[in-house]
Design a protein around this motif. Structure first.
Motif, PDB file in Angstrom:
ATOM      1  N   VAL A 108       0.847  -1.187   0.000  1.00 34.41           N
ATOM      2  CA  VAL A 108       0.000   0.000   0.000  1.00 34.41           C
ATOM      3  C   VAL A 108       0.886   1.242   0.000  1.00 34.41           C
ATOM      4  O   VAL A 108       1.704   1.429   0.903  1.00 34.41           O
ATOM      5  N   GLU A 109       0.712   2.057  -1.029  1.00 32.35           N
ATOM      6  CA  GLU A 109       1.394   3.340  -1.120  1.00 32.35           C
ATOM      7  C   GLU A 109       0.340   4.434  -1.070  1.00 32.35           C
ATOM      8  O   GLU A 109      -0.860   4.145  -1.091  1.00 32.35           O
ATOM      9  N   LYS A 110       0.769   5.669  -1.037  1.00 31.00           N
ATOM     10  CA  LYS A 110      -0.171   6.775  -0.882  1.00 31.00           C
ATOM     11  C   LYS A 110      -1.247   6.767  -1.968  1.00 31.00           C
ATOM     12  O   LYS A 110      -2.416   6.977  -1.677  1.00 31.00           O
ATOM     13  N   ASN A 111      -0.874   6.501  -3.203  1.00 29.60           N
ATOM     14  CA  ASN A 111      -1.828   6.607  -4.309  1.00 29.60           C
ATOM     15  C   ASN A 111      -2.071   5.306  -5.060  1.00 29.60           C
ATOM     16  O   ASN A 111      -2.678   5.337  -6.126  1.00 29.60           O
ATOM     17  N   LYS A 112      -1.570   4.181  -4.543  1.00 24.05           N
ATOM     18  CA  LYS A 112      -1.839   2.919  -5.220  1.00 24.05           C
ATOM     19  C   LYS A 112      -1.662   1.743  -4.282  1.00 24.05           C
ATOM     20  O   LYS A 112      -0.994   1.836  -3.253  1.00 24.05           O
ATOM     21  N   ILE A 113      -2.276   0.648  -4.688  1.00 19.14           N
ATOM     22  CA  ILE A 113      -2.166  -0.611  -3.951  1.00 19.14           C
ATOM     23  C   ILE A 113      -1.831  -1.699  -4.959  1.00 19.14           C
ATOM     24  O   ILE A 113      -2.481  -1.820  -5.991  1.00 19.14           O
ATOM     25  N   ARG A 114      -0.805  -2.474  -4.638  1.00 15.42           N
ATOM     26  CA  ARG A 114      -0.458  -3.633  -5.468  1.00 15.42           C
ATOM     27  C   ARG A 114      -0.777  -4.885  -4.658  1.00 15.42           C
ATOM     28  O   ARG A 114      -0.459  -4.980  -3.483  1.00 15.42           O
ATOM     29  N   ILE A 115      -1.416  -5.829  -5.310  1.00 16.30           N
ATOM     30  CA  ILE A 115      -1.793  -7.081  -4.648  1.00 16.30           C
ATOM     31  C   ILE A 115      -1.102  -8.225  -5.355  1.00 16.30           C
ATOM     32  O   ILE A 115      -1.245  -8.387  -6.571  1.00 16.30           O
TER      33      ILE A 115
END
Length: 117
Positions: A108-115
């Motif tokens: 989880v980053e400020k402007n995106k989420i990688r799963i």
């Protein structure tokens, strides 16, 4: 869903999850502060809890393959203060109902989420 909030995150993360009906415990509440990563993730496995952490070591899928764990959520943040982190975490709360966390790694980053599975 059950969560374990790592010692490097504000206790408000657990409070926020609880206010949304989730079961959340902190590493501090269970006297696990200072324990090695392997101990923390083992407790998460035993308790079937999703780990929420700032520790980037848990983002290494070779060391912590997502399929072996109830779920890992790693926050990658440019700052680590509570006022910066809480709004980022609040954004993912609605996604917990839409996306699976079980046996995945969420970065989880400020402007995106990688799963990753």
């Amino acid at each position: 869903m059950k969560f374990k909030i790592d010692e490097n995150l504000p206790v408000e993360f657990a409070e926020l999850l609880r206010s949304q009906g989730y079961n959340a415990e902190t590493v501090k509440e269970e006297n696990l502060c200072g324990k090695p990563d392997e101990n923390i993730i083992e407790v998460c496995q035993q308790e079937n809890r999703i780990l929420v952490t700032l520790d980037l070591d848990f983002a290494d899928i070779r060391a912590y393959p997502p399929q072996n764990y109830p779920g890992i959520i790693v926050l990658r943040a440019s700052r680590q203060d509570k006022l910066y982190l809480l709004p980022i975490f609040e954004k993912i709360i609605p996604l917990l109902q839409k996306e699976t966390v079980n046996q995945t790694l969420w970065i989880v980053e400020k402007n995106k989420i990688r799963i990753r599975s």
